[in-house]
Design an enzyme around this catalytic site. Sequence first.
Site, mmCIF file in Angstrom:
data_model
loop_
_atom_site.group_PDB
_atom_site.id
_atom_site.type_symbol
_atom_site.label_atom_id
_atom_site.label_comp_id
_atom_site.label_asym_id
_atom_site.label_seq_id
_atom_site.Cartn_x
_atom_site.Cartn_y
_atom_site.Cartn_z
ATOM 1 N N LYS A 11 31.375 -3.505 4.588
ATOM 2 C CA LYS A 11 30.446 -2.268 4.718
ATOM 3 C C LYS A 11 29.997 -1.915 3.256
ATOM 4 O O LYS A 11 30.919 -2.122 2.368
ATOM 5 C CB LYS A 11 30.713 -1.245 5.776
ATOM 6 C CG LYS A 11 32.265 -0.511 4.914
ATOM 7 C CD LYS A 11 31.999 0.444 3.875
ATOM 8 C CE LYS A 11 33.136 1.027 3.724
ATOM 9 N NZ LYS A 11 33.457 1.989 2.391
ATOM 10 N N GLY A 96 40.577 -3.089 -2.019
ATOM 11 C CA GLY A 96 40.475 -1.891 -2.934
ATOM 12 C C GLY A 96 39.266 -1.857 -3.460
ATOM 13 O O GLY A 96 39.090 -1.444 -4.632
ATOM 14 N N GLY A 98 36.064 -0.792 -1.865
ATOM 15 C CA GLY A 98 35.136 0.304 -1.105
ATOM 16 C C GLY A 98 34.223 -0.613 -0.301
ATOM 17 O O GLY A 98 33.349 0.009 -0.051
ATOM 18 N N LEU A 99 34.754 -1.719 0.055
ATOM 19 C CA LEU A 99 33.909 -2.543 1.152
ATOM 20 C C LEU A 99 34.675 -2.472 2.600
ATOM 21 O O LEU A 99 33.921 -3.077 3.518
ATOM 22 C CB LEU A 99 33.583 -4.025 0.483
ATOM 23 C CG LEU A 99 33.203 -4.277 -0.803
ATOM 24 C CD1 LEU A 99 33.098 -5.600 -1.011
ATOM 25 C CD2 LEU A 99 31.630 -3.822 -0.375
ATOM 26 N N GLY A 100 35.592 -1.903 2.741
ATOM 27 C CA GLY A 100 36.307 -1.677 3.973
ATOM 28 C C GLY A 100 36.981 -2.895 4.637
ATOM 29 O O GLY A 100 36.911 -2.827 6.043
ATOM 30 N N GLY A 102 40.002 -4.165 4.609
ATOM 31 C CA GLY A 102 41.068 -3.893 5.537
ATOM 32 C C GLY A 102 40.747 -3.160 7.034
ATOM 33 O O GLY A 102 41.490 -3.468 8.210
ATOM 34 N N SER A 104 38.139 -3.153 8.379
ATOM 35 C CA SER A 104 37.195 -3.989 9.434
ATOM 36 C C SER A 104 38.145 -5.066 9.950
ATOM 37 O O SER A 104 38.082 -5.519 11.245
ATOM 38 C CB SER A 104 35.951 -4.893 8.646
ATOM 39 O OG SER A 104 35.557 -5.705 9.109
ATOM 40 N N ASP A 136 38.167 4.692 7.998
ATOM 41 C CA ASP A 136 36.666 3.719 8.119
ATOM 42 C C ASP A 136 36.742 2.743 9.213
ATOM 43 O O ASP A 136 35.690 2.118 9.490
ATOM 44 C CB ASP A 136 36.927 2.935 6.999
ATOM 45 C CG ASP A 136 36.322 3.668 5.586
ATOM 46 O OD1 ASP A 136 35.948 4.751 5.709
ATOM 47 O OD2 ASP A 136 36.688 3.179 4.670
HETATM 48 O O1 C5P Z 1 42.342 7.006 6.422
HETATM 49 P P1 C5P Z 1 42.477 6.436 5.183
HETATM 50 O O2 C5P Z 1 44.045 6.060 5.129
HETATM 51 O O3 C5P Z 1 41.666 5.156 5.088
HETATM 52 O O4 C5P Z 1 42.275 7.386 3.943
HETATM 53 C C1 C5P Z 1 42.846 7.127 2.549
HETATM 54 C C2 C5P Z 1 42.936 8.387 1.814
HETATM 55 O O5 C5P Z 1 41.438 8.760 1.434
HETATM 56 C C3 C5P Z 1 43.602 9.627 2.532
HETATM 57 O O6 C5P Z 1 44.969 9.616 2.529
HETATM 58 C C4 C5P Z 1 43.013 10.791 1.886
HETATM 59 O O7 C5P Z 1 43.424 10.997 0.783
HETATM 60 C C5 C5P Z 1 41.612 10.221 1.532
HETATM 61 N N1 C5P Z 1 40.451 10.431 2.546
HETATM 62 C C6 C5P Z 1 39.997 11.888 2.624
HETATM 63 N N2 C5P Z 1 38.977 12.148 3.614
HETATM 64 C C7 C5P Z 1 38.552 11.222 4.416
HETATM 65 C C8 C5P Z 1 38.899 9.661 4.159
HETATM 66 C C9 C5P Z 1 39.887 9.480 3.380
HETATM 67 O O8 C5P Z 1 40.496 12.723 2.100
HETATM 68 N N3 C5P Z 1 37.560 11.499 5.358
#
Ligand code: C5P
Length: 284
Positions: A11, A96, A98-100, A102, A104, A136
């Site tokens: 994405k 790592g 920003g393309l999502g 993991g 996906s 995501d």
């Molecule tokens: O949910 P996920 O593990 O992908 O999020 C990674 C990190 O990104 C979270 O630990 C948080 O620090 C940050 N995050 C956030 N608000 C979101 C999504 C992610 O603060 N809506």
Amino acid sequence: MKVIVEKAGAKINLGLRVVNKRADGYHNLESIFQEVDLFDTLEISQSENGIKFVSNDPELGEGENNLCIRACQVFEEETGIPLHIQIRLEKLIPKGAGLGGGSSDAAACLRALNRFYGAGLRRGDLIRLAARIGSDVPFFVVGGTALVKGRGEVVMPVLHFPKNYRVLLVYPNLHTPTPQIFKKFQLGLTHYPPNVKFEAVICRVEAVKDFKLVFFNDLEKVTKSVYPVVNEIKERLYSVGAEFASMSGSGSVVFGLFEDRVEVSSESMKEAFGDFWVKWVKPI
Ligand code: C5P
């Protein structure tokens, strides 16, 4: 032998607005997610015992950090089915970035398990399970173009949206740490008034040239301050003719949108992005 194959698309975030910080430490977001045709491929088959994972990416282990393993755990908890499967994952989406990728993969894993075991989970069930895996992941249960809200669990498909453009992904081989980027983000530092909602203006977006008037990524300023290369890439994308350029998610990929008819010569591509991983993709 029964083998289930699922494609896991990447994405980009056409726009990402941080709405506020929540009591649980996460942030409420408003984002336009766009799926693109760069895919990992996930295959599921029977194993003799328990969950086995193999991948062309040696960094992906069998621990909980691997979101496919997390997907298996939440599926097992939800359905009560003890899993005896082998997952084979072919990774093409940079990590790592920003393309999502993991996230996906995790959504593809939930879909594959649902099919493999005939568990009959519906889209709403899959979204609920996806939200337990990561912010995501729910988007990838739906795919296409979507307005995403809350922590990521509210996914509203956007049905009529321009798709007559190509996307140039530029990845400076840099893993940006999402939690730290969110931590450094301060609401007061956004250059757009926080009440400009994508939801309210998205109906005005009729062509690629409109994207620049409407979309922005609130996290871009933070990532740029730590990694100036992100800004350099954005400027270079505009210099080679992008209609709109922005960072995806918390970075480090920067994408440029080009009208279908615009040609970018291989010389100018090489000159602008010679050191980086680049890929042309299309929105889905
Ligand atoms: O949910 P996920 O593990 O992908 O999020 C990674 C990190 O990104 C979270 O630990 C948080 O620090 C940050 N995050 C956030 N608000 C979101 C999504 C992610 O603060 N809506």
